[in-house]
Design a protein around this motif. Structure first.
Motif, PDB file in Angstrom:
ATOM      1  N   ILE A   1     -31.095   8.219  13.482  1.00 14.09           N
ATOM      2  CA  ILE A   1     -31.841   9.143  12.631  1.00 14.09           C
ATOM      3  C   ILE A   1     -32.540   8.236  11.620  1.00 14.09           C
ATOM      4  O   ILE A   1     -31.883   7.516  10.867  1.00 14.09           O
TER       5      ILE A   1
ATOM      6  N   GLU B   1     -35.154  15.824   3.133  1.00 10.88           N
ATOM      7  CA  GLU B   1     -35.436  15.217   4.438  1.00 10.88           C
ATOM      8  C   GLU B   1     -34.129  14.957   5.183  1.00 10.88           C
ATOM      9  O   GLU B   1     -33.995  15.280   6.369  1.00 10.88           O
TER      10      GLU B   1
ATOM     11  N   LYS C   1     -31.252  16.415   4.860  1.00  6.44           N
ATOM     12  CA  LYS C   1     -30.628  17.662   5.275  1.00  6.44           C
ATOM     13  C   LYS C   1     -31.285  18.209   6.554  1.00  6.44           C
ATOM     14  O   LYS C   1     -30.606  18.599   7.499  1.00  6.44           O
ATOM     15  N   GLU C   2     -32.613  18.213   6.567  1.00  6.37           N
ATOM     16  CA  GLU C   2     -33.335  18.714   7.748  1.00  6.37           C
ATOM     17  C   GLU C   2     -32.950  17.938   8.999  1.00  6.37           C
ATOM     18  O   GLU C   2     -32.706  18.514  10.057  1.00  6.37           O
ATOM     19  N   ARG C   3     -32.880  16.618   8.855  1.00  7.61           N
ATOM     20  CA  ARG C   3     -32.585  15.778  10.014  1.00  7.61           C
ATOM     21  C   ARG C   3     -31.141  15.954  10.491  1.00  7.61           C
ATOM     22  O   ARG C   3     -30.861  15.960  11.682  1.00  7.61           O
TER      23      ARG C   3
ATOM     24  N   VAL D   1     -29.206  18.687   9.988  1.00 13.57           N
ATOM     25  CA  VAL D   1     -29.072  20.046  10.540  1.00 13.57           C
ATOM     26  C   VAL D   1     -29.634  20.088  11.963  1.00 13.57           C
ATOM     27  O   VAL D   1     -28.987  20.584  12.896  1.00 13.57           O
ATOM     28  N   GLU D   2     -30.817  19.529  12.120  1.00 12.67           N
ATOM     29  CA  GLU D   2     -31.481  19.467  13.419  1.00 12.67           C
ATOM     30  C   GLU D   2     -30.581  18.804  14.471  1.00 12.67           C
ATOM     31  O   GLU D   2     -30.401  19.308  15.582  1.00 12.67           O
ATOM     32  N   ARG D   3     -29.955  17.698  14.076  1.00 14.58           N
ATOM     33  CA  ARG D   3     -29.128  16.948  15.027  1.00 14.58           C
ATOM     34  C   ARG D   3     -27.829  17.687  15.362  1.00 14.58           C
ATOM     35  O   ARG D   3     -27.389  17.709  16.508  1.00 14.58           O
TER      36      ARG D   3
ATOM     37  N   GLU E   1     -27.316  20.933  15.141  1.00 16.10           N
ATOM     38  CA  GLU E   1     -27.635  22.147  15.914  1.00 16.10           C
ATOM     39  C   GLU E   1     -27.782  21.819  17.390  1.00 16.10           C
ATOM     40  O   GLU E   1     -27.362  22.589  18.249  1.00 16.10           O
ATOM     41  N   LYS E   2     -28.332  20.670  17.662  1.00 16.44           N
ATOM     42  CA  LYS E   2     -28.533  20.232  19.049  1.00 16.44           C
ATOM     43  C   LYS E   2     -27.201  20.187  19.807  1.00 16.44           C
ATOM     44  O   LYS E   2     -27.123  20.524  20.984  1.00 16.44           O
TER      45      LYS E   2
END
Lengths: 153, 93
Positions: free
Chosen positions: B68, B78, B80-82, B84-86, B88-89
């Motif tokens: 990341i 930024e 947090k977004e990264r 959360v995205e990871r 969730e995957k």
């Protein structure tokens, strides 16, 4: 912790333009004078930037210079050099105006100070204000305000 | 999932990011995520599933595995977004 570690001779201002290596040396000088680090430590900071890139640039305008305890840290300490002309690190477009140089003797002896510094610098407004300071007292006022905020949280 | 924050010396910026990740994990109530920090020299691919680095070290950290890469390491939003995205995957949140 940050407040107690920033002595009057640890905060310096310069209007002279510096090459990035000179700027790192200059920001390390108060730690050298107090025997908090040896010259090896400064050399390691510069070598790491050459080998690994400008990773010590934390965010636009601010660098957090440090090496490993075993690179020549004899005690814990921190300095701030305010470069009015800015200095440019390799592979970085935007100049750095504030260099915090830091040493610690163990991996965890500096955690409180880092927490405070990270809190202080995570607000871009604080960075702007720090850039525009001219005196030790002005810097300490900003540091102090932010530590009080932290305590109230 | 194991995440490892990596920086040049393993005690400055990587630690700042780790503190922020811990805060975020608590905030989003993520469980089963371990977070630690290290220096580039001693980090190895088997130490974590995902490695978090600032963009200046992305090239040097490439061989570690999944990265990341953060544009601004002090930017919590930024980060947090990264994260959360990871997570969730892998359906971890």
């Amino acid at each position: 912790m940050l407040e107690q570690m920033l002595y009057e001779d640890s905060i310096n201002f310069t209007n002279v333009s510096h090459h990035w290596e000179e700027a790192l040396q200059s920001s390390s000088d108060p730690l050298l004078k107090r025997r908090i680090i040896s010259q090896d430590y400064v050399n390691a900071i510069i070598r790491n930037v050459k080998e690994l890139g400008p990773y010590i640039v934390l965010t636009d305008g601010v660098a957090f210079a440090h090496a490993r305890p075993e690179d020549g840290a004899l005690a814990s300490g921190i300095t701030l050099l305010n470069l009015k002309e800015g200095t440019t690190f390799p592979n970085k477009e935007k100049p750095v105006y504030l260099i915090f140089t830091f040493a610690a003797v163990s991996d965890d002896s500096h955690l409180t100070m880092l927490t405070e510094l990270s809190h202080l610098l995570s607000n871009p407004e604080n960075i702007n204000r720090l850039k525009n300071t001219e005196t030790y007292e002005e810097v300490m006022e900003i540091v102090h305000e932010n530590i009080i905020e932290e305590d109230y949280q | 999932m194991k995440m490892l924050v990596v920086c040049g010396s393993g005690l400055g910026s990587s630690f700042m990011i780790e503190m922020n990740v811990k805060e975020i994990l608590k905030e989003i109530n993520a469980k089963n995520v371990d977070i630690d920090h290290s220096d580039l020299g001693s980090a190895s691919p088997d130490q974590a599933d995902v490695f978090i680095v600032g963009k200046d070290l992305a090239g040097a950290a490439q061989s570690l595995g999944e990265l990341i890469v953060l544009n601004n390491i002090l930017d919590k939003q930024e980060l947090k977004e990264r994260i959360v995205e990871r997570l969730e995957k892998d359906s971890l949140i």
